[in-house]
Design a protein around this motif. Structure first.
Motif, PDB file in Angstrom:
ATOM      1  N   PHE A   1       0.828  -1.211   0.000  1.00 27.66           N
ATOM      2  CA  PHE A   1       0.000   0.000   0.000  1.00 27.66           C
ATOM      3  C   PHE A   1       0.862   1.262   0.000  1.00 27.66           C
ATOM      4  O   PHE A   1       0.524   2.247  -0.658  1.00 27.66           O
ATOM      5  CB  PHE A   1      -0.945   0.013   1.212  1.00 27.66           C
TER       6      PHE A   1
ATOM      7  N   ARG B   1      -3.764   9.487  -1.031  1.00 25.25           N
ATOM      8  CA  ARG B   1      -3.797   9.591   0.431  1.00 25.25           C
ATOM      9  C   ARG B   1      -4.660   8.499   1.071  1.00 25.25           C
ATOM     10  O   ARG B   1      -4.405   8.071   2.183  1.00 25.25           O
ATOM     11  CB  ARG B   1      -4.347  10.960   0.852  1.00 25.25           C
ATOM     12  N   PHE B   2      -5.694   8.078   0.369  1.00 26.00           N
ATOM     13  CA  PHE B   2      -6.543   7.006   0.919  1.00 26.00           C
ATOM     14  C   PHE B   2      -5.714   5.737   1.107  1.00 26.00           C
ATOM     15  O   PHE B   2      -5.800   5.062   2.139  1.00 26.00           O
ATOM     16  CB  PHE B   2      -7.711   6.699  -0.036  1.00 26.00           C
TER      17      PHE B   2
ATOM     18  N   SER C   1      -3.264   6.057   3.963  1.00 25.98           N
ATOM     19  CA  SER C   1      -3.928   5.819   5.253  1.00 25.98           C
ATOM     20  C   SER C   1      -4.154   4.327   5.475  1.00 25.98           C
ATOM     21  O   SER C   1      -4.016   3.827   6.587  1.00 25.98           O
ATOM     22  CB  SER C   1      -5.277   6.551   5.301  1.00 25.98           C
ATOM     23  N   LEU C   2      -4.484   3.643   4.379  1.00 24.60           N
ATOM     24  CA  LEU C   2      -4.684   2.193   4.464  1.00 24.60           C
ATOM     25  C   LEU C   2      -3.372   1.501   4.842  1.00 24.60           C
ATOM     26  O   LEU C   2      -3.347   0.590   5.679  1.00 24.60           O
ATOM     27  CB  LEU C   2      -5.181   1.691   3.105  1.00 24.60           C
TER      28      LEU C   2
ATOM     29  N   SER D   1      -2.616   2.178   8.521  1.00 28.15           N
ATOM     30  CA  SER D   1      -3.446   1.405   9.457  1.00 28.15           C
ATOM     31  C   SER D   1      -3.111  -0.086   9.381  1.00 28.15           C
ATOM     32  O   SER D   1      -3.190  -0.797  10.374  1.00 28.15           O
ATOM     33  CB  SER D   1      -4.937   1.661   9.221  1.00 28.15           C
ATOM     34  N   SER D   2      -2.690  -0.564   8.196  1.00 33.67           N
ATOM     35  CA  SER D   2      -2.266  -1.970   8.095  1.00 33.67           C
ATOM     36  C   SER D   2      -0.990  -2.201   8.880  1.00 33.67           C
ATOM     37  O   SER D   2      -0.832  -3.221   9.556  1.00 33.67           O
ATOM     38  CB  SER D   2      -2.037  -2.351   6.628  1.00 33.67           C
TER      39      SER D   2
ATOM     40  N   THR E   1      -0.201  13.808   7.340  1.00 36.58           N
ATOM     41  CA  THR E   1      -0.918  12.562   7.648  1.00 36.58           C
ATOM     42  C   THR E   1      -0.083  11.704   8.596  1.00 36.58           C
ATOM     43  O   THR E   1      -0.585  11.178   9.588  1.00 36.58           O
ATOM     44  CB  THR E   1      -1.212  11.782   6.346  1.00 36.58           C
TER      45      THR E   1
ATOM     46  N   LEU F   1      -1.104  11.089  12.695  1.00 32.44           N
ATOM     47  CA  LEU F   1      -1.297   9.712  13.176  1.00 32.44           C
ATOM     48  C   LEU F   1      -0.280   9.376  14.265  1.00 32.44           C
ATOM     49  O   LEU F   1      -0.625   8.836  15.321  1.00 32.44           O
ATOM     50  CB  LEU F   1      -1.186   8.741  12.003  1.00 32.44           C
TER      51      LEU F   1
END
Lengths: 384, 314
Positions: B144, B154-155, B158-159, B162-163, B213, B217
């Motif tokens: 990713f 950006r989606f 973020s994936l 989070s992974s 981002t 986070l």
């Protein structure tokens, strides 16, 4: 009535627009400085984040101070507490007035905290006063008294200081009043709907009169909030209504009608907030349709829904793009200002916490365990 | 005076050009109205719903349809998505790259989410990695990240983040003080890794628009870990020291770079941490509320000074 000069409010909004146009490359930085000089206001402001901290801590100070007086004085009687909170409410309002007058604070957080605390304290006072009344379900009269006091007080704070969230709180409190009366469930919903329609009609009339400029922008927000509240009140699947018969089917018809009417109004007026609210309402209507009809949900429903949304977006974009100059009737799929891209950046960054999960197992007898899912991986960590 | 009136006046005074007036005035009059955000929202929700449905179908019908059908369908969606992205993508650039069209970012996001489902399905059905199944998360996150940087998405970034958090054993979607003693060091390591990666890419001018981002986070995870350590950890002083140090850095750098969200993080989390430590020994209500009155006033005073000195701009 309003604490601030309308001319200042207009200048502040114009200043925000000038900055947005500059960020979007429509104006040069030097021009922005020149135009901002024309839009100078004698008010002390801060950015959203510091405002938020100041607001929260002002509320904390007020709550702790009132609690300190109660504990130090050993106050236990409801009447005394009601009196104290009423006096504290007046003191908070006085402080908010003083801070805005003396230091010319505008959306600075501290004065907002005191103004909001004034409403909260007067509401608490009403709740304690009403605790002497014993009828209906336990606590019912207190909640009713609290709502009856909170709704006009929050609205008064909005009128005085222009805090739009106070107006929205007033709408919510007003709409909740019928639910704490002895009316039948149908009448409670109908009365709440009546209140929201009244708010919507009043705000809409004023919004149409003033347009998008101050104070029309505020009326636009109130109008959209009342419309959304009306929908939430009438959609019995999302507002936990246990009502059957003709009323149930009337609400079913209305949850289809409201988004359609709202979308037509929004598209005609090019009202973004109303457009977004009605789009959300339309999606919720589709999503709750099966529940309304008491039909079983199928695993492929979300696929169809997703395909529908994606196809709708792509078709609308294509249709608009193929118009003269890439637009039709003034609507364009292109981003015109950077605010739109910034909003998208925030959503995409926040998507880290909104990854689609896998629904719980429904009919999988041989379902193996994966030991619980973890975040991310687009569901790779879930169990089938 | 209305904004259109002001535009007229500025044009007449020569403060803005005729061309600028002709561009801005239609926006104010709403002769041009963008539905960019609304179309993006429909696509985003559409992808989430579609992927959620795919997972639900796979979960409900793997016995009926069979693994081959489900895997073929998922692979088909995955293949079509990635083929579309690789065939339509503009060349790589370390700067910000405009998507070739509105749907492009969402097609890639869809492909990545389906990839996650497919890996999850494979492991659930065939137990390829068994006890080491969490390496799927590491592998997914690496993929990713590569795709996010290649396609400027950006989606997907973020994936990936989070992974990676999932591989560390963290769950970003849960809000609150969730990290127990055993998980807290991993959360802190994750936070520093993400912050370090963000800083590394930033200093090398690689996709600088991604930096915030990473930092948001990392700050959230680090602050939550340290505060949870102060509240229920065994080495409270160490966590408090770390929390105060991080808060100081967050506030100073937030002010320096005019990113006031980090000032909020630093203020709120350090206040919670200090309060937890101070109130830990207080048993009576009076000193507790007195603490809040005094400490709250000090924070307000500090924030007012900060706002007057640095945070004036809207």
């Amino acid at each position: 009535m309003r604490r601030y000069d309308p001319a200042d409010e207009e200048r502040i909004r114009s200043r925000s627009l000038v900055r947005e146009w500059t960020r979007s490359g429509l104006l040069a930085a030097a021009q922005m400085a020149h135009l901002e000089a024309d839009l100078r206001v004698d008010l002390r402001r801060t950015n959203l984040f510091l405002r938020l901290v100041l607001f929260l801590f002002a509320l904390l100070i007020v709550a702790a101070s009132v609690l300190l007086i109660i504990t130090l004085s050993g106050m236990k009687d409801d009447e005394n507490i009601a009196m104290l909170t009423a006096i504290a409410s007046l003191a908070c309002l006085g402080l908010a007035e003083y801070l805005t007058a003396r230091f010319r604070l505008y959306r600075f957080g501290v004065e907002e905290g005191f103004a909001v605390a004034a409403v909260a304290l007067l509401t608490v006072s009403a709740v304690f006063m009403a605790s002497r009344v014993r009828n209906g379900r336990p606590g019912e009269s207190q909640v009713l008294a609290g709502l009856i006091v909170a709704a006009p007080c929050a609205f008064a704070i909005y009128r005085r200081f222009g805090y739009i969230y106070a107006a929205l709180a007033a709408i919510v409190c007003a709409a909740l009043i019928p639910f704490h009366t002895s009316l039948s469930p149908e009448m409670q919903r109908a009365a709440a709907a009546g209140i929201l329609v009244l708010v919507f009609a009043t705000a809409r009339a004023k919004h149409l009169l003033h347009g998008d400029e101050f104070p029309g922008d505020e009326y636009g927000m109130i109008q959209a909030a009342a419309w959304a509240g009306l929908y939430f009140n009438l959609n019995l699947q999302i507002s936990f209504g246990r009502i059957g018969g003709w009323f149930y089917w009337s609400t079913y018809a209305l949850i289809w009608l409201l988004p359609i009417i709202g979308l037509l109004m929004a598209l005609r007026d090019r009202d973004r907030l109303l457009l977004d609210v009605n789009l959300a309402m339309a999606l919720v209507t589709i999503a709750t349709n099966k529940s309304y009809l008491d039909l079983p949900r199928q695993p492929w429903d979300p696929i169809l829904f997703g395909v529908f949304l994606m196809a709708a977006a792509i078709m609308i974009r294509r249709w608009l793009s193929k118009g003269p100059e890439g637009q039709r009737y003034g609507f364009t799929p292109l981003s015109l200002l950077t605010a739109e891209r910034r909003a998208l950046a925030v959503v995409s960054a926040a998507s880290a916490i909104v990854q689609p999960g896998i629904p719980a197992a429904s009919s999988a007898p041989t379902k193996p365990e994966l030991g619980g899912g973890r975040s991310g991986g687009g569901g790779a960590s879930g169990s089938f | 005076m209305t904004i259109l009136g002001r535009l007229d006046r500025w044009k007449t005074a020569g403060a803005i050009t005729e061309l600028q007036y002709n561009t801005i005035a239609p926006l104010v009059r709403k002769d041009r109205f963008s539905v960019f955000i609304e179309l993006n929202a429909l696509l985003y929700l559409g992808v989430l719903s579609f992927v959620g449905g795919l997972a639900w179908v796979a979960q409900s019908y793997f016995a009926t349809l069979g693994d081959a059908v489900i895997l073929s369908a998922l692979t088909l969606v995955l293949g079509v998505s990635f083929y579309y992205c690789f065939s339509k993508a503009p060349p790589y650039s370390s700067g910000e790259v405009e998507s070739p069209n509105l749907a492009f970012d969402y097609v890639l996001y869809l492909g990545c989410l389906v990839f996650g489902i497919e890996l999850g399905y494979l492991e659930t059905r065939f137990h390829l990695l068994e006890d080491y199944w969490d390496f799927y998360l590491l592998f997914s996150s690496v993929l990713f990240f590569v795709l996010a940087y290649r396609f400027d998405n950006r989606f997907v970034l973020s994936l990936g983040l989070s992974s990676l958090a999932g591989w560390f054993g963290l769950r970003i979607s849960r809000i609150g003080f969730i990290y127990g003693d055993s998980l807290r060091p991993y959360a802190i390591a994750y936070g520093f890794l993400v912050a370090g990666a963000g800083a590394w890419f930033h200093t090398r001018s690689i996709k600088r628009h991604f930096t915030e981002t990473y930092f948001h986070l990392a700050a959230s995870v680090l602050f939550i870990s340290l505060v949870s350590g102060v509240i229920d950890g065994r080495r409270t002083e160490l966590y408090l020291l770390g929390l105060l140090g991080l808060a100081a850095v967050s506030i100073i750098e937030g002010v320096r770079f005019r990113r006031f969200a980090f000032v909020v993080y630093g203020t709120i989390y350090s206040y919670i941490g200090i309060s937890a430590e101070v109130l830990n020994d207080l048993r009576e209500l009076t000193p507790v509320v007195m603490y809040f009155v005094i400490s709250g006033s000090l924070v307000v005073l500090a924030m007012v000074l900060l706002a007057r000195r640095f945070g004036r701009e809207e």
